[in-house]
Design a protein around this motif. Structure first.
Motif, PDB file in Angstrom:
ATOM      1  N   MET A 123       0.852  -1.188   0.000  1.00  0.00           N
ATOM      2  CA  MET A 123       0.000   0.000   0.000  1.00  0.00           C
ATOM      3  C   MET A 123       0.886   1.236   0.000  1.00  0.00           C
ATOM      4  N   PRO A 124       0.368   2.400  -0.388  1.00  0.00           N
ATOM      5  CA  PRO A 124       1.206   3.591  -0.565  1.00  0.00           C
ATOM      6  C   PRO A 124       1.530   4.309   0.753  1.00  0.00           C
ATOM      7  N   VAL A 125       2.102   3.593   1.708  1.00  0.00           N
ATOM      8  CA  VAL A 125       2.382   4.197   3.010  1.00  0.00           C
ATOM      9  C   VAL A 125       3.536   5.193   2.948  1.00  0.00           C
ATOM     10  N   HIS A 126       4.216   5.279   1.812  1.00  0.00           N
ATOM     11  CA  HIS A 126       5.295   6.259   1.655  1.00  0.00           C
ATOM     12  C   HIS A 126       4.743   7.667   1.447  1.00  0.00           C
ATOM     13  N   ASN A 177      -4.663   5.066   3.924  1.00  0.00           N
ATOM     14  CA  ASN A 177      -3.762   4.065   4.488  1.00  0.00           C
ATOM     15  C   ASN A 177      -4.194   3.656   5.889  1.00  0.00           C
ATOM     16  N   ALA A 178      -4.649   4.630   6.673  1.00  0.00           N
ATOM     17  CA  ALA A 178      -5.101   4.321   8.033  1.00  0.00           C
ATOM     18  C   ALA A 178      -6.261   3.337   8.007  1.00  0.00           C
ATOM     19  N   ALA A 179      -7.207   3.562   7.099  1.00  0.00           N
ATOM     20  CA  ALA A 179      -8.348   2.646   6.987  1.00  0.00           C
ATOM     21  C   ALA A 179      -7.897   1.259   6.525  1.00  0.00           C
ATOM     22  N   ASP A 186      -8.181  -2.285   8.696  1.00  0.00           N
ATOM     23  CA  ASP A 186      -8.782  -3.513   8.157  1.00  0.00           C
ATOM     24  C   ASP A 186      -7.795  -4.681   8.242  1.00  0.00           C
ATOM     25  N   LEU A 187      -6.528  -4.409   7.912  1.00  0.00           N
ATOM     26  CA  LEU A 187      -5.502  -5.446   7.955  1.00  0.00           C
ATOM     27  C   LEU A 187      -5.293  -5.955   9.382  1.00  0.00           C
ATOM     28  N   ILE A 188      -5.282  -5.034  10.339  1.00  0.00           N
ATOM     29  CA  ILE A 188      -5.104  -5.410  11.743  1.00  0.00           C
ATOM     30  C   ILE A 188      -6.224  -6.343  12.202  1.00  0.00           C
ATOM     31  N   ARG A 189      -7.451  -6.003  11.822  1.00  0.00           N
ATOM     32  CA  ARG A 189      -8.594  -6.841  12.229  1.00  0.00           C
ATOM     33  C   ARG A 189      -8.558  -8.193  11.512  1.00  0.00           C
ATOM     34  N   ARG A 245       7.959   8.546   9.793  1.00  0.00           N
ATOM     35  CA  ARG A 245       6.963   9.503  10.288  1.00  0.00           C
ATOM     36  C   ARG A 245       5.643   9.487   9.513  1.00  0.00           C
ATOM     37  N   ALA A 246       5.681   9.616   8.192  1.00  0.00           N
ATOM     38  CA  ALA A 246       4.424   9.657   7.441  1.00  0.00           C
ATOM     39  C   ALA A 246       3.600   8.386   7.657  1.00  0.00           C
ATOM     40  N   PRO A 247       4.190   7.197   7.543  1.00  0.00           N
ATOM     41  CA  PRO A 247       3.416   5.991   7.833  1.00  0.00           C
ATOM     42  C   PRO A 247       2.982   5.896   9.286  1.00  0.00           C
ATOM     43  N   ALA A 248       3.732   6.530  10.178  1.00  0.00           N
ATOM     44  CA  ALA A 248       3.389   6.443  11.598  1.00  0.00           C
ATOM     45  C   ALA A 248       2.050   7.104  11.902  1.00  0.00           C
ATOM     46  N   PHE A 249       1.690   8.176  11.191  1.00  0.00           N
ATOM     47  CA  PHE A 249       0.388   8.803  11.405  1.00  0.00           C
ATOM     48  C   PHE A 249      -0.730   7.817  11.084  1.00  0.00           C
ATOM     49  N   SER A 250      -0.626   7.163   9.936  1.00  0.00           N
ATOM     50  CA  SER A 250      -1.648   6.192   9.549  1.00  0.00           C
ATOM     51  C   SER A 250      -1.663   5.009  10.508  1.00  0.00           C
ATOM     52  N   ALA A 251      -0.490   4.539  10.867  1.00  0.00           N
ATOM     53  CA  ALA A 251      -0.393   3.369  11.745  1.00  0.00           C
ATOM     54  C   ALA A 251      -0.905   3.679  13.147  1.00  0.00           C
ATOM     55  N   LEU A 252      -0.610   4.884  13.646  1.00  0.00           N
ATOM     56  CA  LEU A 252      -1.088   5.278  14.972  1.00  0.00           C
ATOM     57  C   LEU A 252      -2.618   5.336  14.991  1.00  0.00           C
TER      58      LEU A 252
END
Length: 387
Positions: free
Chosen positions: A62-65, A75-77, A81-84, A96-103
């Motif tokens: 996915m475009p987490v970059h 990406n957050a959504a 979904d992947l986590i569930r 940092r950029a992926p961390a916002f979505s991941a958080l």
């Protein structure tokens, strides 16, 4: 508390192309799988994806970059979904950029969240400091060196109990002179145009072609040595420009202007770095800004090669001046020329002694298994605190 039997790790990293954060992602995924868990990596992709798959890890492309706010929300959504779906036990963000979505995804799914500070990020204003601070908003922050840990504490004034320093590790099954066959070394020598009877001292700077890596300092140092009448050395730049065509052209022009075409060579990306360090006699880590860890100063030591490194950042932790290499002021071409001259004049025997000292120190402090064990212990600590 060991990792639970159904442990699933999701690491989030912009790309798996090349670099220290990317290699650590692969190493930790392999360690989790070896411990009986599952390892997922959400990333744009890259040349290291094949290694992830070979180790038994799984790619979630996915475009987490992307730093586009709408893409980050998407990406957050996707991550939620992947986590569930995969019943992820812990999320580990490495940029940092992926961390916002991941958080956001971790909080939405009530999943433990860990970050690694792989770099020392500049913060010239309040907005940039807020942007960087996303890396401190997890259950635990991992710093890749003591230098990085001190920087994070000073920059963000966070609870010292929430940050742990885990130096990057070197895979000694890969970076071991005993495991590199002569044909691998010879293949690189041929590819790089090094004659079988070459007797000049070979300096290797292995890094992406980007300005902070200090290529121009080394070119200026080489020009100074040439001006002093020395022709007993050659410099190899191993790394690609990753689209930085302007800088690559600038380096080529600087080499030509100094008349160093036979002395300084840009040899491109190298997939066989253990063999590359054996082609060289001395490694260079010439970064002009503080290095958060500096794998390219540790890996050559594992291969028995002394290192000339910038006297700044975490390099002062990994290189012992006068014992495993030399520490030189960053960006000071005169100082780099003097250090390179010392390394040349030392001769093969004394350089071998320094290389052996570096090899012993890496095996004591920077083994990959130590890094992975400490990271899995950090995961266990977070899971226990959540429980």
């Amino acid at each position: 508390m060991p990792l639970p039997p159904d442990f699933t790790l999701l690491q989030v990293v912009p790309e798996l192309e090349t670099g220290g954060a990317e290699q650590t992602t692969i190493d930790v995924a392999r360690a989790v799988i070896a411990a009986g868990g599952r390892a997922l990596v959400a990333t744009r992709g890259g040349r290291m994806v094949a290694r992830l798959a070979a180790d038994g890890g799984r790619l979630a492309q996915m475009p987490v970059h992307s730093k586009n706010p709408l893409t980050m929300l998407g990406n957050a959504a996707r991550l939620a979904d992947l986590i569930r779906t995969e019943k992820v036990s812990l999320v580990h963000a490495r940029s940092r950029a992926p961390a916002f979505s991941a958080l956001w995804a971790a909080r939405r799914t009530h999943t433990p969240f860990v970050t690694t500070y792989h770099g020392v990020y500049s913060a010239r204003n309040r907005l940039k400091r807020w942007y960087n601070a996303v890396m401190t908003r997890g259950d635990l922050v991992i710093a890749n060196s003591g230098y990085t840990r001190d920087h994070v504490l000073a920059e963000h004034h966070m609870d010292p109990a929430k940050i742990v320093a885990i130096p990057r590790g070197v895979d000694l099954d890969r970076f071991s002179p005993a495991w590199v066959t002569p044909d691998r070394v010879e293949a690189l020598r041929r590819a790089w145009g090094i004659a079988p009877d070459e007797r000049r001292t070979r300096f290797l700077l292995a890094a992406r072609l980007t300005r902070v890596k200090g290529h121009l300092t080394v070119i200026a140092a080489a020009a100074k040595l040439k001006g002093e009448g020395r022709s007993d050395f050659v410099v190899l730049f191993a790394g690609d420009d990753q689209g930085r065509d302007d800088y690559s052209r600038e380096l080529t022009a600087a080499i030509a202007q100094a008349g160093l075409q036979d002395t300084v060579r840009i040899v491109g990306h190298c997939d066989d770095m253990p063999a590359a360090y054996l082609v060289g006699d001395v490694a260079l880590a010439a970064r002009t800004t503080p290095e958060a860890f500096g794998r390219t100063a540790v890996e050559p030591q594992a291969m028995g090669r002394p290192v000339i490194a910038s006297n700044d950042g975490a390099l002062v932790e990994t290189v012992v001046d006068g014992v495993t290499g030399w520490l030189v002021e960053p960006g000071d071409a005169d100082a780099w020329a003097r250090a390179m001259a010392v390394a040349i004049d030392l001769g093969p025997g004394k350089r071998l002694e320094m290389g052996q000292a570096g090899m012993n120190r890496v095996r004591q402090l920077y083994r990959n298994d130590l890094m992975c064990a400490a990271t899995l212990a950090a995961y266990e600590r977070v899971l226990e605190a959540r429980a």
